[in-house]
Design a protein around this motif. Structure first.
Motif, PDB file in Angstrom:
ATOM      1  N   HIS A  29      33.358 -12.488  40.598  1.00 45.04           N
ATOM      2  CA  HIS A  29      32.859 -13.225  41.374  1.00 45.04           C
ATOM      3  C   HIS A  29      31.443 -13.815  40.820  1.00 45.04           C
ATOM      4  O   HIS A  29      30.970 -14.058  41.352  1.00 45.04           O
ATOM      5  CB  HIS A  29      31.895 -11.610  42.584  1.00 45.04           C
ATOM      6  CG  HIS A  29      32.752 -10.524  43.274  1.00 45.04           C
ATOM      7  ND1 HIS A  29      32.961 -12.008  44.574  1.00 45.04           N
ATOM      8  CD2 HIS A  29      33.126  -9.956  43.251  1.00 45.04           C
ATOM      9  CE1 HIS A  29      33.478 -10.621  45.361  1.00 45.04           C
ATOM     10  NE2 HIS A  29      33.717  -8.928  43.981  1.00 45.04           N
TER      11      HIS A  29
ATOM     12  N   ARG B 281      24.092 -15.916  45.484  1.00 48.31           N
ATOM     13  CA  ARG B 281      24.035 -14.978  46.072  1.00 48.31           C
ATOM     14  C   ARG B 281      23.217 -15.835  46.962  1.00 48.31           C
ATOM     15  O   ARG B 281      22.139 -15.541  46.775  1.00 48.31           O
ATOM     16  CB  ARG B 281      23.829 -13.719  46.307  1.00 48.31           C
ATOM     17  CG  ARG B 281      24.549 -12.365  44.534  1.00 48.31           C
ATOM     18  CD  ARG B 281      23.744 -11.028  45.351  1.00 48.31           C
ATOM     19  NE  ARG B 281      25.057 -11.033  44.095  1.00 48.31           N
ATOM     20  CZ  ARG B 281      23.831 -10.440  42.784  1.00 48.31           C
ATOM     21  NH1 ARG B 281      22.444 -11.121  42.957  1.00 48.31           N
ATOM     22  NH2 ARG B 281      24.290  -9.206  41.983  1.00 48.31           N
ATOM     23  N   GLY B 282      23.977 -15.925  47.970  1.00 45.68           N
ATOM     24  CA  GLY B 282      22.805 -17.228  48.643  1.00 45.68           C
ATOM     25  C   GLY B 282      21.705 -18.080  48.138  1.00 45.68           C
ATOM     26  O   GLY B 282      22.443 -19.028  47.475  1.00 45.68           O
TER      27      GLY B 282
ATOM     28  N   LEU C 101      23.878  -4.978  54.186  1.00 45.71           N
ATOM     29  CA  LEU C 101      23.845  -6.100  53.424  1.00 45.71           C
ATOM     30  C   LEU C 101      22.596  -6.585  54.555  1.00 45.71           C
ATOM     31  O   LEU C 101      21.471  -6.835  54.071  1.00 45.71           O
ATOM     32  CB  LEU C 101      24.358  -6.939  54.136  1.00 45.71           C
ATOM     33  CG  LEU C 101      26.136  -6.794  53.543  1.00 45.71           C
ATOM     34  CD1 LEU C 101      26.623  -8.306  53.348  1.00 45.71           C
ATOM     35  CD2 LEU C 101      25.770  -7.102  51.511  1.00 45.71           C
TER      36      LEU C 101
ATOM     37  N   ASP D  46      21.005 -10.340  49.965  1.00 48.31           N
ATOM     38  CA  ASP D  46      22.213  -9.743  49.392  1.00 48.31           C
ATOM     39  C   ASP D  46      23.428  -9.920  48.660  1.00 48.31           C
ATOM     40  O   ASP D  46      23.637 -10.898  48.659  1.00 48.31           O
ATOM     41  CB  ASP D  46      22.945  -8.583  51.070  1.00 48.31           C
ATOM     42  CG  ASP D  46      23.571 -10.182  51.653  1.00 48.31           C
ATOM     43  OD1 ASP D  46      24.524 -10.526  51.059  1.00 48.31           O
ATOM     44  OD2 ASP D  46      23.262 -10.836  52.536  1.00 48.31           O
ATOM     45  N   ARG D  47      24.015  -9.000  48.206  1.00 46.23           N
ATOM     46  CA  ARG D  47      24.975  -9.286  47.277  1.00 46.23           C
ATOM     47  C   ARG D  47      26.765  -9.725  48.031  1.00 46.23           C
ATOM     48  O   ARG D  47      27.782 -10.430  47.126  1.00 46.23           O
ATOM     49  CB  ARG D  47      24.895  -7.960  46.632  1.00 46.23           C
ATOM     50  CG  ARG D  47      25.944  -6.642  46.942  1.00 46.23           C
ATOM     51  CD  ARG D  47      25.377  -5.451  45.892  1.00 46.23           C
ATOM     52  NE  ARG D  47      24.234  -5.008  46.094  1.00 46.23           N
ATOM     53  CZ  ARG D  47      23.333  -5.125  44.515  1.00 46.23           C
ATOM     54  NH1 ARG D  47      24.231  -5.819  43.603  1.00 46.23           N
ATOM     55  NH2 ARG D  47      22.201  -4.905  44.690  1.00 46.23           N
ATOM     56  N   GLY D  48      26.716  -9.241  48.979  1.00 44.84           N
ATOM     57  CA  GLY D  48      27.716 -10.326  50.337  1.00 44.84           C
ATOM     58  C   GLY D  48      28.832  -9.397  49.534  1.00 44.84           C
ATOM     59  O   GLY D  48      29.246  -8.090  49.537  1.00 44.84           O
ATOM     60  N   ASP D  49      30.077  -9.940  48.813  1.00 51.20           N
ATOM     61  CA  ASP D  49      31.268  -9.658  48.279  1.00 51.20           C
ATOM     62  C   ASP D  49      31.494  -8.446  47.294  1.00 51.20           C
ATOM     63  O   ASP D  49      31.887  -7.578  48.106  1.00 51.20           O
ATOM     64  CB  ASP D  49      31.999 -10.480  48.537  1.00 51.20           C
ATOM     65  CG  ASP D  49      32.805 -11.164  48.906  1.00 51.20           C
ATOM     66  OD1 ASP D  49      32.706 -10.841  50.408  1.00 51.20           O
ATOM     67  OD2 ASP D  49      33.591 -12.502  49.276  1.00 51.20           O
TER      68      ASP D  49
END
Length: 303
Positions: free
Chosen positions: A59, A82-83, A178, A188-191
């Motif tokens: 990631h 993340r975003g 999330l 948020d940390r997404g995947d």
């Protein structure tokens, strides 16, 4: 004859074990310089960290390594995005190659200036690294304090607040998790959340059917991430995670709490946990988040 300059290249998943060796050598050196020598057992630590380091590799937004002529990694730096949150997750150089400009080259590639709405680092208190982080546009906001202890060290540990319902985190609950995380720290940390759901004991906490928090427990006892809408709910969530650790036969739990998280720190101190000597700092390009209701990732590579 001068030694050939190291090769700076992008990291790959195949570099993970050598990156772990660099991390360990640098941390052992730092702990010794800080007067708290640490003697880890790599043969025990690598199996515990292999999955985590693989996740960080997969990631990574940027991952750069410095390779010597013999193929040995001399240092590496890695970041996550993340975003709008751009976070330096790791930055380690073998002690024999520090202070010679190699770290600066790695940092410039992995944490380039101007990238990210918010730039953040969970930093050690190494003054040389601190200077680099300030030059990169971040400033120290508060300490992150590690607490360690035995789960259930006092009577009555882990009694779940009867008004709370703990639901095992599953992939279908990821959007809820999330959303709660964004409420706590803006991002948020997404995947990465799917990795947490798959690898750790995770829970969504609800009151009267409404999600009010979440929490994760690592197989070796690391608590985090944890987030709530209200800091007053942290003690009940921490009690539940402590009870879960005791049920799993975990002998020691640990958590890395932001300094502003008064409710969580006071609660864990009251449960009998003690401060560890290893302190980190949250550094960022601007203040963000509501860290009175959030506990970051364990171990604290990233928020």
């Amino acid at each position: 004859m001068p030694q050939p300059a190291p090769i700076i290249r992008r990291g790959t998943l195949a570099d993970s074990r050598q990156a772990f060796d660099v991390f360990l050598e640098a941390i052992v050196d730092l702990s010794t310089r800080l007067g708290a020598p640490w003697e880890p057992r790599p043969d025990e630590m690598w199996p515990r960290m292999e999955s985590l380091l693989a996740m960080l590799a997969r990631h990574a937004a940027e991952w750069w390594v410095a390779e010597g002529v013999d193929g040995q990694l001399l240092g590496y730096a890695r970041s996550m995005e993340r975003g709008g949150l751009f976070e330096l997750s790791e930055f380690f150089v073998r002690p024999a190659h520090q202070s010679g400009g190699l770290g600066r080259e790695l940092l410039e590639r992995a944490f380039p200036a101007g990238r990210g709405e918010v730039r953040a680092i969970i930093a050690t208190i190494d003054t040389r690294a601190q200077a680099s982080y300030y030059r990169s546009g971040t400033a120290a906001r508060f300490p992150i304090l590690s607490l360690v202890g035995e789960p259930g060290a006092r009577s009555g540990a882990g009694a779940l607040d009867p008004t709370l319902e703990a639901v095992t985190a599953t992939p279908d609950l990821i959007p809820r998790l999330l959303e709660l995380e964004r409420n706590a720290i803006e991002f948020d940390r997404g995947d990465e959340m799917r990795w947490l759901v798959d690898e750790r004991s995770g829970f969504l906490y609800r009151r009267a059917g409404r999600p009010i928090g979440y929490g994760f427990l690592a197989p070796r006892g690391g608590i985090g991430p944890v987030g709530t809408d209200d800091p007053a709910d942290l003690p009940a969530i921490l009690d539940h995670l402590e009870r879960r650790a005791a049920e799993l036969g975990i002998e020691e739990i640990s958590a890395d709490l932001p300094g502003p998280n008064e409710a969580g720190i006071r609660h864990l101190l009251g449960r009998g946990l003690k401060f560890d000597t290893f302190v980190t700092l949250l550094m960022s390009s601007r203040p963000f988040g509501r860290f009175d209701r959030f506990i970051g990732f364990a171990p604290p590579f990233v928020l």
